[in-house]
Design a protein around this motif. Structure first.
Motif, PDB file in Angstrom:
ATOM      1  N   GLY A  10       0.870  -1.299  -0.136  1.00 33.17           N
ATOM      2  CA  GLY A  10      -0.332   0.212   0.039  1.00 33.17           C
ATOM      3  C   GLY A  10       0.953   1.253  -0.008  1.00 33.17           C
ATOM      4  O   GLY A  10       2.056   1.181  -0.338  1.00 33.17           O
ATOM      5  N   TRP A  11       0.206   2.182   0.571  1.00 35.22           N
ATOM      6  CA  TRP A  11       0.935   3.710   0.251  1.00 35.22           C
ATOM      7  C   TRP A  11       2.447   3.748   1.295  1.00 35.22           C
ATOM      8  O   TRP A  11       2.254   3.174   2.439  1.00 35.22           O
ATOM      9  CB  TRP A  11       0.109   4.688   1.241  1.00 35.22           C
ATOM     10  CG  TRP A  11       0.398   6.178   0.875  1.00 35.22           C
ATOM     11  CD1 TRP A  11       0.783   6.869  -0.166  1.00 35.22           C
ATOM     12  CD2 TRP A  11       0.578   6.955   1.935  1.00 35.22           C
ATOM     13  NE1 TRP A  11       1.231   8.141   0.240  1.00 35.22           N
ATOM     14  CE2 TRP A  11       1.150   8.466   1.466  1.00 35.22           C
ATOM     15  CE3 TRP A  11       0.464   6.783   3.382  1.00 35.22           C
ATOM     16  CZ2 TRP A  11       1.375   9.322   2.499  1.00 35.22           C
ATOM     17  CZ3 TRP A  11       0.827   8.003   4.160  1.00 35.22           C
ATOM     18  CH2 TRP A  11       1.276   9.300   3.435  1.00 35.22           C
ATOM     19  N   MET A  58      -1.455  -2.276   5.086  1.00 28.81           N
ATOM     20  CA  MET A  58      -1.773  -2.160   3.796  1.00 28.81           C
ATOM     21  C   MET A  58      -2.728  -0.929   3.280  1.00 28.81           C
ATOM     22  O   MET A  58      -3.717  -1.039   2.806  1.00 28.81           O
ATOM     23  CB  MET A  58      -2.616  -3.531   3.301  1.00 28.81           C
ATOM     24  CG  MET A  58      -1.925  -4.796   3.389  1.00 28.81           C
ATOM     25  SD  MET A  58      -0.714  -5.202   2.154  1.00 28.81           S
ATOM     26  CE  MET A  58      -1.357  -4.368   0.626  1.00 28.81           C
ATOM     27  N   THR A  59      -2.093   0.330   3.805  1.00 28.84           N
ATOM     28  CA  THR A  59      -2.890   1.457   3.661  1.00 28.84           C
ATOM     29  C   THR A  59      -3.170   1.539   2.512  1.00 28.84           C
ATOM     30  O   THR A  59      -2.669   1.564   1.294  1.00 28.84           O
ATOM     31  CB  THR A  59      -1.899   2.569   3.992  1.00 28.84           C
ATOM     32  OG1 THR A  59      -1.446   2.606   5.492  1.00 28.84           O
ATOM     33  CG2 THR A  59      -2.748   4.167   3.869  1.00 28.84           C
ATOM     34  N   MET A  60      -4.692   1.961   2.321  1.00 24.27           N
ATOM     35  CA  MET A  60      -5.320   2.180   0.906  1.00 24.27           C
ATOM     36  C   MET A  60      -5.430   0.882   0.130  1.00 24.27           C
ATOM     37  O   MET A  60      -5.756  -0.233   0.821  1.00 24.27           O
ATOM     38  CB  MET A  60      -4.731   3.151  -0.049  1.00 24.27           C
ATOM     39  CG  MET A  60      -4.829   4.681   0.767  1.00 24.27           C
ATOM     40  SD  MET A  60      -4.206   5.758  -0.247  1.00 24.27           S
ATOM     41  CE  MET A  60      -3.713   7.073   0.966  1.00 24.27           C
ATOM     42  N   SER A  61      -4.701   0.698  -1.036  1.00 24.47           N
ATOM     43  CA  SER A  61      -4.391  -0.667  -1.331  1.00 24.47           C
ATOM     44  C   SER A  61      -5.777  -1.405  -2.098  1.00 24.47           C
ATOM     45  O   SER A  61      -6.860  -0.783  -1.664  1.00 24.47           O
ATOM     46  CB  SER A  61      -3.654  -1.457  -0.632  1.00 24.47           C
ATOM     47  OG  SER A  61      -3.268  -2.607  -1.282  1.00 24.47           O
ATOM     48  N   ALA A  91      -7.186   0.568   5.127  1.00 22.69           N
ATOM     49  CA  ALA A  91      -6.910  -0.438   4.145  1.00 22.69           C
ATOM     50  C   ALA A  91      -8.153  -0.717   3.248  1.00 22.69           C
ATOM     51  O   ALA A  91      -9.207  -0.807   4.017  1.00 22.69           O
ATOM     52  CB  ALA A  91      -6.154  -1.531   4.827  1.00 22.69           C
TER      53      ALA A  91
END
Length: 213
Positions: A10-11, A58-61, A91
């Motif tokens: 992620g981010w 897993m930020t955003m993703s 996430a």
């Protein structure tokens, strides 16, 4: 031996790889065998059901339907999940199934990096033993939260950066159940350096151990 899976990605601003390594070391010190995987593909593997703990960073993703379906089934059957900050609370924005598991979703951090106070609301809980209210410098997360969460710590917004939320008390740390599985979440931990804050690290460490079956 308890086994844990950390999925990271992620981010990049949340330093997922660095944080994954910190948590890996922490869990190994506590007797876990730890698997580290980049991306979410491992969440679709049937072996997830044999784990003690899953830690998403897993930020955003994105998460595929078969991945979240398998993860949800594993947690419902008793696998634990522990997460923090955007790695878990922001996430998979398009997955309501995942949000149902975690018990909340990030929506804002007014003022970005600011000074605020974390207030311990359940000092009698073992996860909070010996921890008092403490100052913190980071993003102060404003979240939409599940009313069934058992809240262990909160923070109060001043309204300085968004006047209409002046006085709002927001959950920071909570635990909950998803079927037979234990869920732990803390909104603290914007970057890896925040694991140097003793209270933050201790709370997450205890929460992860509590969540693990």
């Amino acid at each position: 031996m308890r086994e844990a899976l950390i999925v990271w990605g992620g981010w990049s601003g949340h330093e997922p790889q660095e944080c994954a390594e910190i948590i890996k070391t922490m869990l190994e010190e506590d007797g876990f065998k730890v698997y580290l995987e980049h991306g979410t593909e491992a969440l679709a593997d049937p072996s997830v059901h044999d784990l003690s703990l899953v830690v998403p960073i897993m930020t955003m993703s994105k998460i595929e339907k078969e991945e979240v379906k398998n993860l949800a089934a594993a947690i419902e059957s008793g696998v634990g999940i522990a997460g923090y900050h955007g790695g878990a609370g922001d996430a998979f924005r398009d997955s309501v199934d995942y949000q149902f598991i975690i018990g909340g979703q990030w929506v804002a951090h007014p003022g970005n990096i600011i000074d605020y106070t974390v207030n311990i609301t359940r000092p009698d809980d073992p996860l909070m033993e010996g921890i008092s209210d403490f100052p913190y410098t980071s993003e102060q997360y404003y979240m939409h939260v599940d009313p069934s969460n058992e809240v262990l710590a909160t923070t109060k917004f001043t309204g300085e950066h968004a006047y209409w939320i002046d006085g709002v008390v927001m959950p920071v740390v909570w635990k909950r159940k998803y079927g037979k599985g234990r869920v732990f979440y803390s909104s603290l931990g914007h970057q890896a350096k925040e694991f140097d804050v003793p209270e933050m690290k201790t709370i997450f460490r205890r929460g992860a151990n509590w969540a693990a079956r």
